[in-house]
Enzyme design. Structure first.
Site, short mmCIF file in Angstrom:
data_model
loop_
_atom_site.label_atom_id
_atom_site.label_comp_id
_atom_site.label_asym_id
_atom_site.label_seq_id
_atom_site.Cartn_x
_atom_site.Cartn_y
_atom_site.Cartn_z
N ARG A 72 3.76 13.24 -23.55
CA ARG A 72 4.59 14.33 -23.04
C ARG A 72 5.23 13.90 -21.72
O ARG A 72 4.60 13.22 -20.91
CB ARG A 72 3.75 15.58 -22.82
CG ARG A 72 3.42 16.34 -24.10
CD ARG A 72 2.65 17.61 -23.83
NE ARG A 72 1.32 17.34 -23.31
CZ ARG A 72 0.97 17.37 -22.04
NH1 ARG A 72 1.85 17.72 -21.11
NH2 ARG A 72 -0.26 17.09 -21.66
N TYR A 200 8.06 12.37 -29.70
CA TYR A 200 6.62 12.48 -29.45
C TYR A 200 6.12 13.91 -29.72
O TYR A 200 6.78 14.89 -29.34
CB TYR A 200 6.27 12.08 -28.00
CG TYR A 200 4.82 12.39 -27.73
CD1 TYR A 200 3.82 11.60 -28.31
CD2 TYR A 200 4.44 13.51 -27.01
CE1 TYR A 200 2.48 11.93 -28.15
CE2 TYR A 200 3.10 13.84 -26.84
CZ TYR A 200 2.12 13.05 -27.41
OH TYR A 200 0.81 13.38 -27.27
N LYS A 209 3.10 22.96 -27.96
CA LYS A 209 3.10 23.29 -26.54
C LYS A 209 4.27 24.22 -26.20
O LYS A 209 4.15 25.12 -25.38
CB LYS A 209 3.19 22.01 -25.71
CG LYS A 209 2.10 21.00 -26.02
CD LYS A 209 0.73 21.59 -25.83
CE LYS A 209 -0.34 20.53 -26.00
NZ LYS A 209 -1.69 21.08 -25.82
N HIS A 229 -4.60 27.20 -23.45
CA HIS A 229 -4.86 25.82 -23.87
C HIS A 229 -6.37 25.68 -24.10
O HIS A 229 -7.07 25.06 -23.30
CB HIS A 229 -4.38 24.89 -22.74
CG HIS A 229 -4.30 23.45 -23.11
ND1 HIS A 229 -4.39 22.43 -22.18
CD2 HIS A 229 -4.13 22.84 -24.31
CE1 HIS A 229 -4.27 21.27 -22.80
NE2 HIS A 229 -4.11 21.48 -24.07
N SER A 251 -5.60 18.12 -21.14
CA SER A 251 -5.36 17.23 -22.27
C SER A 251 -6.28 16.00 -22.21
O SER A 251 -6.50 15.45 -21.13
CB SER A 251 -3.92 16.75 -22.25
OG SER A 251 -3.05 17.86 -22.17
N CYS A 253 -9.48 15.60 -22.60
CA CYS A 253 -10.77 15.72 -21.93
C CYS A 253 -11.87 16.09 -22.93
O CYS A 253 -12.96 16.51 -22.54
CB CYS A 253 -10.73 16.79 -20.84
SG CYS A 253 -9.92 16.24 -19.34
N ASP A 278 -7.20 23.27 -29.75
CA ASP A 278 -6.22 23.08 -28.67
C ASP A 278 -5.62 24.37 -28.12
O ASP A 278 -5.35 24.45 -26.94
CB ASP A 278 -5.08 22.18 -29.19
CG ASP A 278 -4.20 21.63 -28.08
OD1 ASP A 278 -4.75 21.19 -27.05
OD2 ASP A 278 -2.97 21.64 -28.23
N ARG A 369 -2.47 9.03 -31.73
CA ARG A 369 -2.88 10.33 -32.25
C ARG A 369 -3.11 10.32 -33.76
O ARG A 369 -2.57 9.48 -34.48
CB ARG A 369 -1.77 11.36 -31.96
CG ARG A 369 -1.48 11.57 -30.48
CD ARG A 369 -2.43 12.54 -29.88
NE ARG A 369 -2.22 12.77 -28.46
CZ ARG A 369 -2.54 13.91 -27.84
NH1 ARG A 369 -3.06 14.91 -28.51
NH2 ARG A 369 -2.36 14.06 -26.55
#
Ligand code: OXD
Ligand code: MN
Length: 600
Positions: A72, A200, A209, A229, A251, A253, A278, A369
């Site tokens: 991002r 992306y 998002k 989130h 993000s 974590c 998420d 990913r």
């Protein structure tokens, strides 16, 4: 152009975009298997996708993105409102007029030679009154096949839309992928998104998002709910009772790992059910509790670090029908990333080159990913498609903090919990471009995703809590505390169940804690360490509250929160002052040692 659909608003918008972007073809996606197979065939032919080993990974594909388009790009992400003050200091702002002159022209003829795909999608379960429709126009077939995994895409969304004009309009074009001509613009007032110049995930899968957090957070503000989130999980105890928890971490974590946790054998009878990894949409229910749905239908998870030990359920989820982006591949075309053991001799790195074992470079991109259907997760919750969602008993905040922040502690009440969330900070990761490992404040893990002024957002959190007769208890956790030799003190992963268990028991008034100035901290005995190789001294260190260190931390928090100016709710300032006073009192009593206080 012939009408693509009977919905007038949809049709008019597609026509307008098609006139300007000038595609060769327009295709309305129905989400069918046949359509998906055709898109994949096309992408295999032009090299956008490569097939992975069909024996070990049936239905799996590899996509390599442009090397400058792997995460991002927060500095190119804008909230476009008439009034700059409404976006606040944590967002980049662009006036809608400026967006029209600076960004809109980048779409002119951008789809020439390409197909314009119209992707209708539903966020949330089919039967839920809280689900919302979005439509993404894109010229990227990779985006289409990812959207089909991440959302309920195609006919199901068109059926829900009917002839309504109420849908989020997302316009996406790869443009020329030049970071100089890359923008991700959000227009909360008109519920529109424009994204150009990036393929992306977080920039291009506009459901995620852009809609489910940035636009939805403003809808939540206006309608009295929260778009967060957060992962959602259900923890079932040996008696068969399931308690639902929502947890916000920045993000990369470990939200996906926690959401899919498999308890170790030493804690028999516990089971974790995955509802989401998420995003959570949280609403006050008529019973005064907070209810959560996961608007998504798949997982867009970070591959590196995922393995049979850290997340066996994720490994099972991604064993088939998964799109891998920017991972490495072995000679027999299996996906590979750091965390899967020793790199094999012959390995192709994420850029498609032979991996140089002597280099210090990772073979897979650190933000590589997987995109996988939620239905393939062995622990998917039986409530995943429940119309009302699940009732949340606990909210957890957490970040990567090598020191200071204890393994777990509980807020004194909702208001203190909102401050706890506002104080959240974490070391940066590869999920966004920029330096990694730098401490950054990230209120509620929403800093890059809140679509409006963060001060108003915190006030909204306070208001939502005031309207709940049974608000969830609020906690903070830190799996990442390090010892004198920089080693992680807590084993993490599946063992985090021990902390979840303490949390669930706290919500039922069953487990022990010490009241300290920062909140309720578990007693050393309250965390079950049976079968764990963690000494008592380490547990004590993990739970230590250093009043001195916290006073310093709070000065930093205070300075940080001041940037929200007069939009910072007074109640939070008061809460911060109270916390400061409690710490000062404790420092006088027992400076920088564990604070002895009442057991509760
Ligand atoms: C994500 C992120 O992709 O937070 O979920 O970056
Ligand atoms: Mn995320």
């Amino acid at each position: 152009m012939t009408a693509i659909h009977k919905n007038r608003a949809l049709n008019n918008w597609v026509e307008e975009v098609a006139r300007y972007t000038n595609p060769d073809r327009v295709h309305l996606c129905d989400g069918s298997d046949a359509e998906n197979a055709e898109l994949i065939k096309q992408m295999l032919a032009d090299g956008t996708l490569e097939t992975l080993n069909p024996e070990t990974h049936p239905g799996c594909y590899l996509h390599r993105s442009h090397p400058s388009d792997v995460a991002r790009t927060e500095h190119l992400t804008f909230i476009c409102t008439e009034n700059q003050a409404d976006t606040g200091p944590s967002n980049n702002w662009m006036a809608p007029d400026e967006a029209r002159t600076r960004v809109w022209p980048l779409f002119e003829n951008a789809m020439r030679g390409r197909t314009l795909y119209v992707v209708p999608y539903l966020m949330g379960p089919e039967s839920s009154p809280y689900s919302k429709v979005g439509v993404e126009i894109t010229d990227s077939p990779y985006v289409v096949v990812n959207m089909r995994v991440m959302t309920r895409m195609g006919e199901i969304a068109l059926k829900r839309l009917g002839d309504s004009e109420d849908f989020v309009k997302g316009l996406h074009s790869l443009g020329d992928l030049d970071p100089e001509r890359r923008f991700i613009c959000h227009f909360p007032q008109t519920k529109e998104i424009w994204s150009v110049g990036s393929g992306y995930g977080g920039n291009a899968l506009l459901s995620k998002k852009c809609f489910a957090l940035r636009i939805a957070s403003t809808q939540g503000r206006d309608e009295g709910w929260l778009a967060e989130h957060m992962l959602i999980l259900g923890l079932e105890d040996p008696q068969g009772h399931t308690t639902y928890i929502a947890a916000a971490f920045p993000s990369a974590c470990g939200k996906t790992n926690l959401a899919m946790l498999i308890p170790p054998g030493s804690l028999p009878g516990y089971k974790v059910w995955t509802v989401g990894d998420d995003i959570a949409w949280l609403r006050p229910g008529p019973d005064g509790r907070l209810w959560a749905i996961n608007p998504e239908n798949g997982f867009f998870g970070v591959a590196p670090g995922t393995n049979k030990e850290t997340n066996p359920n994720a490994m099972a989820t991604i064993a088939k029908n998964t799109i891998f982006t920017n991972v490495a591949i072995t000679q027999d075309r299996q996906p590979w990333w750091e965390g899967l053991g020793k790199p094999p001799e012959a390995l192709t790195n994420w850029r498609g080159q032979a991996y140089d074992h002597a280099s210090n470079e990772p073979a897979a991109h650190p933000n590589s990913r997987f995109t996988a259907p939620a239905s393939q997760c062995p622990g998917i919750s039986p409530k995943f498609n429940e119309a009302q969602g699940v009732p949340i008993s606990a909210i957890i905040f957490g970040g990567r903090r090598p020191s200071l922040v204890p393994l777990a502690y509980q807020a004194l009440n909702w208001r203190h919990g909102v401050l706890m969330g506002a104080m959240l900070s974490s070391e940066t990761t590869a999920a966004a471009t920029g330096k990694t490992g730098v401490l950054r404040r990230d209120p509620m893990a929403m800093l890059p995703f809140c679509g409006y002024h963060m001060g108003d957002y915190l006030a909204h959190w306070l208001r939502v809590g005031e309207n709940l007769s049974h608000p969830p208890a609020i906690f903070n956790v830190n799996w990442f505390r390090r010892g004198a030799n920089n080693e992680f003190l807590w084993p993490g992963y599946g063992e985090n169940i021990r902390v979840l268990r303490w949390i669930v028991e706290r919500t039922r008034g069953q487990s022990r804690a010490t009241e300290t100035p920062i909140g309720y901290v578990p007693t050393t005995e309250a965390i079950d360490t049976r079968g764990l190789n963690v000494s008592n001294a380490v547990i004590q260190e993990l739970l230590r509250v250093d009043a001195n260190g916290w006073s310093t931390e709070l000065r930093d928090v205070e300075e940080y929160l001041q940037r929200f100016g007069d939009r910072l709710p007074y109640a939070l300032e008061e809460e911060l002052n109270n916390l400061q006073r409690r710490l000062e009192a404790a420092e006088h009593r027992s400076p920088s040692t564990r604070i002895s206080a009442t057991l509760v």
